[in-house]
Design a protein around this motif. Structure first.
Motif, PDB file in Angstrom:
ATOM      1  N   GLY A   1       0.815  -1.210   0.000  1.00  0.00           N
ATOM      2  CA  GLY A   1       0.000   0.000   0.000  1.00  0.00           C
ATOM      3  C   GLY A   1       0.847   1.256   0.000  1.00  0.00           C
ATOM      4  O   GLY A   1       0.535   2.236  -0.688  1.00  0.00           O
ATOM      5  N   ALA A   2       1.953   1.244   0.770  1.00  0.00           N
ATOM      6  CA  ALA A   2       2.836   2.415   0.813  1.00  0.00           C
ATOM      7  C   ALA A   2       3.477   2.669  -0.546  1.00  0.00           C
ATOM      8  O   ALA A   2       3.574   3.817  -0.998  1.00  0.00           O
ATOM      9  N   SER A   3       3.904   1.611  -1.221  1.00  0.00           N
ATOM     10  CA  SER A   3       4.547   1.792  -2.527  1.00  0.00           C
ATOM     11  C   SER A   3       3.551   2.301  -3.566  1.00  0.00           C
ATOM     12  O   SER A   3       3.892   3.150  -4.404  1.00  0.00           O
ATOM     13  N   LEU A   4       2.307   1.812  -3.509  1.00  0.00           N
ATOM     14  CA  LEU A   4       1.300   2.289  -4.459  1.00  0.00           C
ATOM     15  C   LEU A   4       0.949   3.748  -4.213  1.00  0.00           C
ATOM     16  O   LEU A   4       0.769   4.525  -5.161  1.00  0.00           O
ATOM     17  N   SER A   5       0.833   4.149  -2.941  1.00  0.00           N
ATOM     18  CA  SER A   5       0.470   5.543  -2.668  1.00  0.00           C
ATOM     19  C   SER A   5       1.622   6.489  -3.002  1.00  0.00           C
ATOM     20  O   SER A   5       1.390   7.616  -3.448  1.00  0.00           O
ATOM     21  N   CYS A   6       2.868   6.051  -2.807  1.00  0.00           N
ATOM     22  CA  CYS A   6       4.008   6.870  -3.243  1.00  0.00           C
ATOM     23  C   CYS A   6       3.979   7.056  -4.758  1.00  0.00           C
ATOM     24  O   CYS A   6       4.224   8.157  -5.268  1.00  0.00           O
ATOM     25  N   THR A   7       3.673   5.978  -5.474  1.00  0.00           N
ATOM     26  CA  THR A   7       3.529   6.083  -6.924  1.00  0.00           C
ATOM     27  C   THR A   7       2.411   7.044  -7.289  1.00  0.00           C
ATOM     28  O   THR A   7       2.536   7.870  -8.203  1.00  0.00           O
ATOM     29  N   ASP A   8       1.315   6.963  -6.546  1.00  0.00           N
ATOM     30  CA  ASP A   8       0.147   7.799  -6.814  1.00  0.00           C
ATOM     31  C   ASP A   8       0.477   9.280  -6.694  1.00  0.00           C
ATOM     32  O   ASP A   8       0.143  10.091  -7.568  1.00  0.00           O
ATOM     33  N   VAL A   9       1.136   9.652  -5.597  1.00  0.00           N
ATOM     34  CA  VAL A   9       1.495  11.058  -5.396  1.00  0.00           C
ATOM     35  C   VAL A   9       2.439  11.530  -6.497  1.00  0.00           C
ATOM     36  O   VAL A   9       2.249  12.591  -7.107  1.00  0.00           O
TER      37      VAL A   9
END
Length: 463
Positions: free
Chosen positions: A153-161
Motif C-alpha cells: 500500500g505504501a509503494s502504491l500511494s508513493c507512486t500515486d502522489v
C-alpha cells in the motif's frame, strides 16, 4: 596557438557524474538503469511532449492494474489463506495503513529523488512486493500477507502522489486540462486488471503465477515509460508537489498537515466546507466498500464463480470510468448538484439491487449502477472545495482527509461487521452512506458563488 588545458579537479564522490549525451530512445533500458543509480544525472536530448504524455498515461494505467490485480483475486486469496471475513478485513486494514503511511512520506521522497527516480523505485518495489504477496498467499501465511500489504500500500500511494506531480507538470506544459483524463486511464487500468484476473481465474492459474505476470508487465512498462518523463535531473520543488496534491483527486492527505494555523481557524468555521467534506466522506465510504468487497461479496454472497466475481468487479470499476469520462459534459449541462443527485440515487438503487438480486444479470446491473453512483462524488466535491480565490489548496486538503479516511478505513470495518451479519448484509452500510450523502449535495451548488462573493484585497488596501 596552444589551447589551455583545464585544471584537473580532485575527485569528489559527492559531485554527480555527468555522462556523454544519450540519444532519446523511448523505453531505453540503459537510461532506466541509470535512473536507479545513485547519480542519475544525464545529459539527454529534450524529450518531445507527446512522448511524455504517452508515458504518464502508461503509468496511470499501470497503477490501476496493480491495484485491481489484488482486489480481483480476493476470493481466491481468501480460499488459499483459509481466512475468515474478519481476517480479510484485517488484511484490508493493513493495506489502508500502508497507503496512509505512503501518502505521508511521498512528498518528501519525491522532493529528494525527483519524480523519475521516485516512480522508478516505487513501482519496482511494488512489483517485487506483489510477487512476494503471491508467494505468501500460496504458503497460507496470513500475518506475512498482512505485513507485505502494508508495504505494498505504501509503494502504491508513493507512486500515486508522484505520478500526479508529474501529471500536473505535463498539464501545465500542455496548457489545457489533462488530469481528469489521466484519472480515467487509472480507472481503465482497474478494468484491465480485473479482466486479467477474470482470464487467469477461468484458466485456473494460481494467485502466485498471476502476480508474477503482473509484476513482469509492470517492469516492462516502467522501463519503457519512466525515462520519457521530463528531465532526469529535475527535482520537484515543495511547491510543485503541494500544487499537484491540491489539484488531483488521488493523493492529498499529507499536504493537510501544512495548513497555517490562521487558515485552520477559518476553515473550521466554514460551514459549507464542512458540508462538502461530509459529502465526500460518505461517498468515498461507499466507493471504498465497492472497490474492496464487491468481488468477494459476489463470490460468497451470491455464490458466483471466481472468474465471474472478477467480472463483477470489472463492471463496477468500468462504470466508474464511464461516469468520470461523462462527468464533465453532465456537469456542464445540469450543474454539479443536479448531476450528483441523479448519480447518487442510481448508486443507492445499485447497491440495493446488487445485495437483493437473485439472478446474475441483476447482480451485474447492480454493480454497474453502484459504480456510476460513486464515480463523481469525490472529484466534484474536490472541485467545489477548490472554488475559492485565496485558500483553494488548504480547502482541498481538508476535504481530501475526510475522503481518504473514509475510503481506507471503511472496508476493514465492513469486514468485521460482515463476520457476524454476512458480507451482503454489511454492504447495506454502503447504501446508507450514499443516502446520508444526499443531504449534503446542495453544498457543491453553493460554492458556485464563492468567487463572486469573496474579493481579494489589493496591496494598497491591505496596507
Amino acid at each position: 596557438m596552444e589551447s589551455k588545458r583545464p585544471t584537473p579537479q580532485p575527485a569528489d564522490e559527492s559531485i554527480p557524474v555527468t555522462t556523454r549525451a544519450l540519444p532519446h530512445s523511448f523505453g531505453s533500458a540503459a537510461r532506466f538503469a541509470k535512473l536507479l543509480g545513485h547519480h542519475p544525472q544525464l545529459m539527454v536530448n529534450p524529450i518531445p511532449l507527446r512522448f511524455q504524455v504517452r508515458a504518464i498515461i502508461a503509468i496511470f494505467t499501470l497503477l490501476g492494474i496493480l491495484f485491481a490485480s489484488w482486489v480481483s483475486r480476493l476470493p481466491a486469496i481468501k480460499i488459499e489463506l483459509g481466512a475468515s471475513t474478519s481476517q480479510v478485513g484485517l488484511l484490508l486494514f493493513g493495506l489502508a495503513a500502508g497507503t496512509i503511511g505512503g501518502l505521508m512520506i511521498a512528498r518528501r521522497i519525491t522532493h529528494r529523488l525527483g519524480t523519475q527516480r521516485s516512480l522508478a523505485w516505487s513501482i519496482l518495489i511494488a512489483s517485487t512486493l506483489i510477487i512476494l504477496l503471491g508467494l505468501a498467499t500460496s504458503w497460507g501465511n496470513i500475518p506475512l500477507v498482512c505485513i507485505l500489504l502494508i508495504f505494498y500500500g505504501a509503494s502504491l500511494s508513493c507512486t500515486d502522489v508522484t505520478m500526479n506531480v508529474e501529471g500536473a507538470r505535463i498539464e501545465r506544459d500542455l496548457n489545457r486540462t489533462f488530469l481528469p483524463l489521466l484519472h480515467a486511464f487509472y480507472s481503465l487500468g482497474n478494468v484491465v486488471g480485473a479482466g486479467i484476473g477474470w482470464f487467469v481465474g477461468v484458466q485456473g492459474i494460481g494467485v502466485f503465477a498471476h502476480f508474477v505476470i503482473i509484476a513482469l508487465i509492470a517492469i516492462v512498462i516502467i522501463v519503457f515509460a519512466v525515462p520519457d518523463l521530463g528531465s532526469p535531473t529535475a527535482e520537484s520543488s515543495p511547491s510543485t508537489v503541494a500544487t499537484a496534491q491540491a489539484q488531483t483527486s488521488e493523493s492529498r492527505t499529507e499536504h493537510a498537515t501544512t495548513i497555517p494555523a490562521g487558515h485552520k481557524t477559518r476553515l473550521r468555521r466554514d460551514y459549507s466546507l464542512w458540508m462538502i467534506a461530509l459529502l465526500v466522506m460518505f461517498t468515498a465510504f461507499s466507493e471504498g466498500a465497492g472497490n474492496d468487497w464487491i468481488a468477494l461479496a459476489a463470490f460468497e454472497g451470491h455464490a458466483l464463480e471466481q472468474a465471474d466475481s472478477s467480472l463483477i468487479y470489472a463492471t463496477f470499476v468500468g462504470a466508474m470510468m464511464v461516469g468520470r469520462l461523462a462527468g464533465g459534459p453532465l456537469v456542464d449541462l445540469f450543474g454539479r448538484a443536479v448531476a450528483l443527485y441523479g448519480l447518487t440515487a442510481l448508486g443507492i438503487a445499485g447497491v440495493a439491487l446488487f445485495i437483493l438480486a437473485t439472478e446474475d444479470v441483476y447482480i451485474y446491473v447492480g454493480a454497474g449502477l453502484w459504480g456510476l453512483g460513486v464515480s463523481l462524488g469525490f472529484p466534484l466535491g474536490i472541485s467545489a472545495a477548490a472554488n475559492h480565490p485565496t485558500e483553494s489548496a488548504q480547502r482541498v486538503s481538508m476535504v481530501s482527509v475526510f475522503g481518504y479516511a473514509a475510503m481506507l478505513s471503511g472496508p476493514p470495518l465492513i469486514g468485521f461487521v460482515g463476520q457476524d451479519f454476512g458480507l451482503l448484509g454489511a454492504l447495506w452500510s454502503a447504501a446508507g452512506a450514499l443516502l446520508v450523502a444526499l443531504a449534503f449535495i446542495s453544498s457543491v451548488k453553493e460554492r458556485r458563488r464563492i468567487r463572486e462573493e469573496v474579493t481579494v484585497p489589493s496591496a494598497s488596501e491591505s496596507n
